[in-house]
Write an enzyme that holds these catalytic residues in place. Structure first.
Site, PDB file in Angstrom:
ATOM      1  NE  ARG A  25      -4.416  -0.282   2.339  1.00 54.28           N
ATOM      2  CZ  ARG A  25      -5.286  -1.291   2.406  1.00 54.28           C
ATOM      3  NH1 ARG A  25      -4.863  -2.531   2.454  1.00 54.28           N
ATOM      4  NH2 ARG A  25      -6.570  -1.041   2.430  1.00 54.28           N
TER       5      ARG A  25
ATOM      6  NE  ARG B 282     -11.336   1.514   4.711  1.00 57.79           N
ATOM      7  CZ  ARG B 282     -12.452   0.791   4.612  1.00 57.79           C
ATOM      8  NH1 ARG B 282     -13.542   1.173   5.274  1.00 57.79           N
ATOM      9  NH2 ARG B 282     -12.481  -0.282   3.878  1.00 57.79           N
TER      10      ARG B 282
ATOM     11  NE  ARG C 288     -13.173  -4.027   6.883  1.00 57.50           N
ATOM     12  CZ  ARG C 288     -12.347  -3.855   5.862  1.00 57.50           C
ATOM     13  NH1 ARG C 288     -12.271  -4.795   4.926  1.00 57.50           N
ATOM     14  NH2 ARG C 288     -11.618  -2.788   5.775  1.00 57.50           N
TER      15      ARG C 288
HETATM   16  P1  ADP Z   1     -10.053  -2.548   2.195  1.00 57.24           P
HETATM   17  O1  ADP Z   1     -10.996  -3.674   2.134  1.00 57.24           O
HETATM   18  O2  ADP Z   1     -10.658  -1.256   2.586  1.00 57.24           O
HETATM   19  O3  ADP Z   1      -9.154  -2.402   1.022  1.00 57.24           O
HETATM   20  P2  ADP Z   1      -8.234  -3.854   4.112  1.00 57.24           P
HETATM   21  O4  ADP Z   1      -9.050  -4.904   4.733  1.00 57.24           O
HETATM   22  O5  ADP Z   1      -7.242  -4.237   3.101  1.00 57.24           O
HETATM   23  O6  ADP Z   1      -9.206  -2.734   3.518  1.00 57.24           O
HETATM   24  O7  ADP Z   1      -7.509  -2.980   5.232  1.00 57.24           O
HETATM   25  C1  ADP Z   1      -8.204  -2.453   6.342  1.00 57.24           C
HETATM   26  C2  ADP Z   1      -7.275  -1.548   7.134  1.00 57.24           C
HETATM   27  O8  ADP Z   1      -6.133  -2.297   7.590  1.00 57.24           O
HETATM   28  C3  ADP Z   1      -6.685  -0.372   6.356  1.00 57.24           C
HETATM   29  O9  ADP Z   1      -7.549   0.750   6.345  1.00 57.24           O
HETATM   30  C4  ADP Z   1      -5.395  -0.107   7.141  1.00 57.24           C
HETATM   31  O10 ADP Z   1      -5.664   0.570   8.361  1.00 57.24           O
HETATM   32  C5  ADP Z   1      -4.947  -1.527   7.510  1.00 57.24           C
HETATM   33  N1  ADP Z   1      -4.063  -2.113   6.471  1.00 57.24           N
HETATM   34  C6  ADP Z   1      -4.323  -3.216   5.715  1.00 57.24           C
HETATM   35  N2  ADP Z   1      -3.306  -3.491   4.878  1.00 57.24           N
HETATM   36  C7  ADP Z   1      -2.366  -2.528   5.093  1.00 57.24           C
HETATM   37  C8  ADP Z   1      -1.085  -2.237   4.524  1.00 57.24           C
HETATM   38  N3  ADP Z   1      -0.563  -3.005   3.550  1.00 57.24           N
HETATM   39  N4  ADP Z   1      -0.402  -1.155   5.000  1.00 57.24           N
HETATM   40  C9  ADP Z   1      -0.907  -0.381   5.973  1.00 57.24           C
HETATM   41  N5  ADP Z   1      -2.116  -0.584   6.544  1.00 57.24           N
HETATM   42  C10 ADP Z   1      -2.843  -1.652   6.120  1.00 57.24           C
END
Ligand code: ADP
Ligand code: ADP
Ligand code: ZN
Length: 221
Positions: free
Chosen positions: A88, A172, A161
């Site tokens: 990310r 986000r 969630r």
């Molecule tokens: P989405 O379904 O919104 O893409 P994720 O389930 O992948 O979200 O991630 C939820 C949260 O977990 C993010 O908003 C962040 O806070 C954290 N997160 C997940 N993956 C990462 C990453 N690779 N780097 C930093 N934070 C992360």
């Protein structure tokens, strides 16, 4: 080169498509979001540290997520890894390149699931998942066959969630455009970016991803 990255904003459909590739191609999904949520619910020290950060919609530190990925990579994946929600940031992308090349592996394709922001509010506010098997549903576009019961495993533990609110989504999205969207240019420069239309129906998106993988990956044995 059997590994892939799924890129796209929150709600683009990364998890939905990753789960399908696990079933159809025997690939291994590595979702840092799922790993972080597991750490939270199992009450570990790291889980406590990241909980508030996640609920605000901010990114967790590179150090923490790279550590999580490094640990999972050790188990290997003959059918290839699907990186879902990781990398990310550019630092995470560089770390991933280094970790994979050390193992003689590499990213064959980074697939951007392209959607527009207007679709994301609906996607995110209607999302629910199975707490037992992780299946992803939507109130309108992908409901369960029987209300309250997971189609895949029969569990009634269906969850929403804490960060799937309009307010957290705004944060986000900001994080996505500031820190994650530059990865589109990064993989483009490496010649590995592929784009699919994420606004299409789930099955059409799946077909587009299959076409990319058939071109980019060696045929499954
Ligand atoms: P989405 O379904 O919104 O893409 P994720 O389930 O992948 O979200 O991630 C939820 C949260 O977990 C993010 O908003 C962040 O806070 C954290 N997160 C997940 N993956 C990462 C990453 N690779 N780097 C930093 N934070 C992360
Ligand atoms: P991400 O992992 O990128 O955050 P998800 O796979 O969790 O996204 O999908 C977000 C929500 O949108 C879920 O409720 C899912 O059922 C739904 N969804 C996913 N792909 C599509 C699609 N192509 N069309 C309509 N709804 C979708
Ligand atoms: Zn289930």
């Amino acid at each position: 080169m059997t590994d892939i990255v799924l890129l796209g904003p929150p709600g683009a459909g990364k998890g939905t498509q990753a789960k399908r590739l696990v079933e159809t191609r025997g690939m291994v999904q590595l979702s840092t979001g799922d790993m972080l949520r597991e750490a939270r619910s199992s009450g570990t020290e790291m889980g406590r540290i990241v909980a508030a950060v996640m609920d605000r919609g901010d990114l967790v530190t590179d150090e923490i997520v790279i550590g999580l990925i490094e640990e999972r990579l050790r188990h290997g994946a003959a059918g290839g890894f699907i990186f879902d929600g990781f990398p990310r940031t550019l630092a995470q992308a560089d770390a991933l390149e280094a970790l994979l090349s050390r193992m003689g592996r590499g990213i064959a394709a980074a697939i951007e699931i392209r959607v527009d922001d207007a679709a994301l509010i609906q996607r995110i506010t209607g999302r629910f998942t199975c707490g037992a098997c992780g299946a992803v549903y939507h109130d309108v576009t992908r409901p369960t066959a029987r209300p309250g019961v997971c189609d895949v495993c029969g569990s009634t533990d269906l969850r929403r969630r804490a960060d799937d609110t309009e307010e957290a989504l705004r944060q986000r999205l900001l994080e996505y455009y500031k820190k994650t969207a530059p990865l589109i240019g990064y993989y483009h420069a490496l010649g590995r970016l592929r784009v699919v239309d994420g606004l299409a129906e789930i099955d059409r998106v799946a077909e587009a991803i299959d076409a990319v993988l058939d071109a980019a990956l060696p045929a499954p044995a």
